[in-house]
Design a protein around this motif. Sequence first.
Motif, PDB file in Angstrom:
ATOM      1  N   PHE A   1       0.831  -1.193   0.000  1.00  0.00           N
ATOM      2  CA  PHE A   1       0.000   0.000   0.000  1.00  0.00           C
ATOM      3  C   PHE A   1       0.871   1.250   0.000  1.00  0.00           C
ATOM      4  N   VAL A   2       0.359   2.357  -0.538  1.00  0.00           N
ATOM      5  CA  VAL A   2       1.004   3.655  -0.477  1.00  0.00           C
ATOM      6  C   VAL A   2      -0.034   4.693  -0.115  1.00  0.00           C
TER       7      VAL A   2
ATOM      8  N   SER B   1      -7.876 -11.204   6.523  1.00  0.00           N
ATOM      9  CA  SER B   1      -7.599 -11.362   7.957  1.00  0.00           C
ATOM     10  C   SER B   1      -6.622 -10.317   8.470  1.00  0.00           C
ATOM     11  N   ILE B   2      -5.665  -9.899   7.642  1.00  0.00           N
ATOM     12  CA  ILE B   2      -4.658  -8.949   8.106  1.00  0.00           C
ATOM     13  C   ILE B   2      -5.243  -7.556   8.301  1.00  0.00           C
ATOM     14  N   MET B   3      -6.499  -7.333   7.862  1.00  0.00           N
ATOM     15  CA  MET B   3      -7.168  -6.045   8.069  1.00  0.00           C
ATOM     16  C   MET B   3      -8.041  -6.026   9.319  1.00  0.00           C
TER      17      MET B   3
ATOM     18  N   ILE C   1      -2.124  -5.224   8.876  1.00  0.00           N
ATOM     19  CA  ILE C   1      -1.986  -3.971   8.146  1.00  0.00           C
ATOM     20  C   ILE C   1      -2.675  -2.837   8.888  1.00  0.00           C
ATOM     21  N   ILE C   2      -1.983  -1.694   8.961  1.00  0.00           N
ATOM     22  CA  ILE C   2      -2.599  -0.485   9.501  1.00  0.00           C
ATOM     23  C   ILE C   2      -3.358   0.178   8.357  1.00  0.00           C
TER      24      ILE C   2
ATOM     25  N   PRO D   1      -7.775   0.135  14.762  1.00  0.00           N
ATOM     26  CA  PRO D   1      -6.334  -0.012  14.994  1.00  0.00           C
ATOM     27  C   PRO D   1      -5.970  -1.465  15.277  1.00  0.00           C
ATOM     28  N   PRO D   2      -4.776  -1.884  14.919  1.00  0.00           N
ATOM     29  CA  PRO D   2      -4.387  -3.302  15.055  1.00  0.00           C
ATOM     30  C   PRO D   2      -4.546  -3.860  16.459  1.00  0.00           C
ATOM     31  N   PHE D   3      -4.242  -3.060  17.485  1.00  0.00           N
ATOM     32  CA  PHE D   3      -4.274  -3.599  18.839  1.00  0.00           C
ATOM     33  C   PHE D   3      -5.649  -3.489  19.487  1.00  0.00           C
TER      34      PHE D   3
END
Length: 1072
Positions: free
Chosen positions: A21-22, A117-119, A131-132, A173-175
């Motif tokens: 991503f960018v 899943s990473i989102m 991923i953030i 947020p990821p956490f």
Amino acid sequence: MWPPAEPRGPPPLLLVLLTNFVMSFGKETLQTTAVTPQFQKNMDYVDFIHLNILEKKVLNNSEVSVQYLCSKPCIISLEAVASSEFRTGVPVYRRRWKDEKNLYVSRTRQVHLKFPSIMVYRDDYIIRNSIIVHSVILYAWISHKSASNYDDEQSEDYQAAVAKNYTFLEAVPPFERPYKDHKVCLQWGADYLWMLQANRIPQCPHESDGVQLLEFIYASSGEKTGIVKKFEQFENRELETVRQHQIDYPMFTISIWLYLLHHCEKDLCGILYFIDSKEMYGTPAVFLNEEGYVHIQMHLVRGDDLAVKTSFSLPLKQWFRLDISFKGGQIEVSSVGKNLKRHHHQSFTFREDFYYDDTAGYFVLGGSGYVNGIEAFFGPVKYYRLSVLETEQISNPHHDKDTVEQIELYYERCMDIQEIVYDYTYIVRQGEKMRRSCYYENYYLELIHKYGEKSKCDAFMWGKELREKYHTLFKLLQEMDFSSPDVLEDGSDTVVEVGRRIFEKVVKVIFETGLGVSVDRIKGLLYSLVGAQGNERLSVMNLGYKHYQGINNYPLDLELSYAYYSNIAIKTSLDQHNIKGEQAFVETIRLMDDELLKAQTKENGDVFMWLKHEATRGNAAAQQRLAQMLFWGQQGVAKNPEAAIEWYAKGAIETEDPVLIYDYAIVLFKGQGVKKNIKLALELMKKAAAKGLPQAVNGLGWYYHNFKRDYRKAAKHWLIAEELGNPDASYNLGVLYLDGIYPGVPGRNQTVAARYFYKAAQGGHIEGTLRCSLYYITGNMEDFPREPEKAVIWAKHIAEKNGYLGHVIRKALNAYLELSWHEALLHYILAAETGIEVSQSNLAHICEERPDLARKYLATDCVWRYYNFSVSQVNAPSFAYLKMGDFYYYGYQNQSKDLELSMRMYAQAALEGDSQGFFNLALVIEEGNSIPSYILDHLEIDQALHSSNTSLLQELYYRCWNNSNQESISPCSLALLYFYMRVLWNTVLHSTLIYFMGTFLLSILVAFAVQSFQSLSAHNSAGRRSEPLSDDVPSSLVNDNEHATRLQQDEPTLSNDLSQQESNPQNPLVTS
């Protein structure tokens, strides 16, 4: 707010795209107009689509209600597009369905959104990098199609849709995300490892875009050397994203403190500039011109270069700060004084943005191989990589204000002195002219000028305060002869002469008062900087060494050290071609080496006279050695190129020796001490090459390259010479590739050239070593990763071969041989403070030999200081390690003991092949100490031996014996033999049979002793006399005691020896 990103085509592999991503940062353009979707009601059966989401967050299995109406058979499409820190507009979810029957009827459909899943989940053992996500846009649209075109995905376009809508989803947020239930069972070990780090929250590395390019003052002499700085990508992903986006729209600021001494003498002089990976000027390139204006050159996005010049000039001999900021195609230049008030300001605007990637090359402060540096002192330099700051926002203070003020005061005094000298010279000369005008020139008048009283000015026009301030100067002026025709009319030589006389007097005062009486860091730094700025070689070397080691309150700065060392290294190469000047060959002669000291001679010495006798008889080896000694000033002989050339010529003609023929040809080619004779030189060179001399074959290639421009023949000879192992030929082949003139190879090839330079450097070639050191400091070559420390070591190695430095070392050695202790001490100090290892160890030896001299003239502990300096060098001798090991073992004066450091020193001596190092390590173990494993690993001792002291002792004593003279009896051989005897004796004592036999014999001995004692007592009682019992001890008991004493002496302990040695800390641990 940016407009919604439009969906593009079918979704690719989600997990792959999401790792690239960018973010959509950017400068303002005409395309950044916000779009607000307009919704129309279903009146007159118009197609529409609405989205309803109860919780607008990016969650797994989020539910969205889609309400729509189709007036024709249609396809309803949903697509979620995500933007992260790496990329924008990446499709992460897509679904579509067709509706052909329910026309003109409003329908509602519940859709469950499923994201990667990473989102939506936290990191776990399977999901390694979540991923953030910054934003997610959910698009919905209706397209009219026939059923036959259902599979034609390319026609489904959001812009061409009959009805469309979108909504934003909030990223979690990821956490704050939940863990995913993978419905798999991990092995116990994997599950345990994951639990150890499950709740660990990683933190972004603390980084700032503000970088201090330079903190300490740098003396720029105007040479082609400077400070090289290179930047890597940010570790912080957000900062790195911004940096990459700003490549075609740069936003950065540079702030430089300067104290200019002169404007540029010709063309342009470098202040700060960027050199890209193709060795071309990039953005920015800031120079100073002849008039003092700032010249700024930029590289544009389209590939062109444009430059501007300020309308204001930079001031001389005052501290000021130059602030330059860049934003897109705009430049702001400001000049700020010490009080931080702006003096000048100017803006420049380009029609096109600059191209700027500060990781694709390197920065240079000062000079380089492409341009001379400015004559100035650089103060702190601050670089803001991503920010455009105003003058008031820049934080770049002076850290050493005392030195800054001392530099200003020094040059103010210099200006006063110059003015006084010029005025005084003018007055004296005018008086001399008036006196001469009264007399006709004759022989008698010439004698008066030659032997009579010199012209001077007794009536000063200067005030009392100024005369008292510069009392020494006026006294020197009265002592000087201004009538000499050698002194120019402008008086410039007079100033030089005055400076030389003052310097000599200052050295004398320093010497008589104890080298400065007390340590004054500020004055020491001031005169080092001033000397380095004036290209005084010892001062430049001193600064390079202090910054390399980070000693004496100098910060450890490898780039700054390289700037100084490379300056002298370049001069070393040039000085070798100059036969004039006070130069001598740099020889490694240690004062502890009696054989080398005996070999030192002079023109009237026995060694020189014997060589001269043999050379006269036609001995080629004697002629060659004699010529080398005279040409380079070796072995104590004064440099005499003219006499050396006579011996070269004599040997070349008489002995037919190829080396003498080659040497004579070289001096004829270059005209060194003799008139050039190219024709004879070529004949001699061919003659030497025919005899198979590699350097002569290289010389022929040099002739064809320099005189005939026949690169094909030059390359042919150089290839042959290189095969014969000649490093000059390797370097010359590299030059052909670098210049792009190698026969049959089009264009330049820096990679191949660098490989040839490296091969030449391995053979000791000076220029090749310099090239490689430059590659290591810039990191701009494929085969040379950036290694500043290696660059400094290579440049230092060449700088220490400088002939002027060799002259100082030779004067110190000659003074020592003549027992002129004071002069030897002075010159060895001068050389030792520049980082010359042999001078450091020799100075420490003198201080050991003459402690009274050291205590009288040196404020610091000479022995400790210079042995310590010596062992920190790359080429330190083993005896220096042993000395420092002893100092740490016993404790030296006010220095505390450190057993571990002591063992490290002994180990380093052992690695240098010194048997004493192994011997001392073994005795440390005998004392009951243990050697750390990392030291044993450094000695490459098998780890299986680490746990057994007996095995370690055997290994150490064996290596001690193996590194000593095996043809004679040495302490190592005796120690090894004694070790094996002890092992054998201990083995015998531990035998069971011997134990019982020993017990039996001991019982018999005890019984015999008791019986003898009883019989003796009975005899004494029978013949008792009136006198007291005699003090005589029975002979049998004496024998037993003597035997016991001998046993104790057969197995001594180290503690007794150490206790004796500790009473005298000056003695080494053990001397083999």
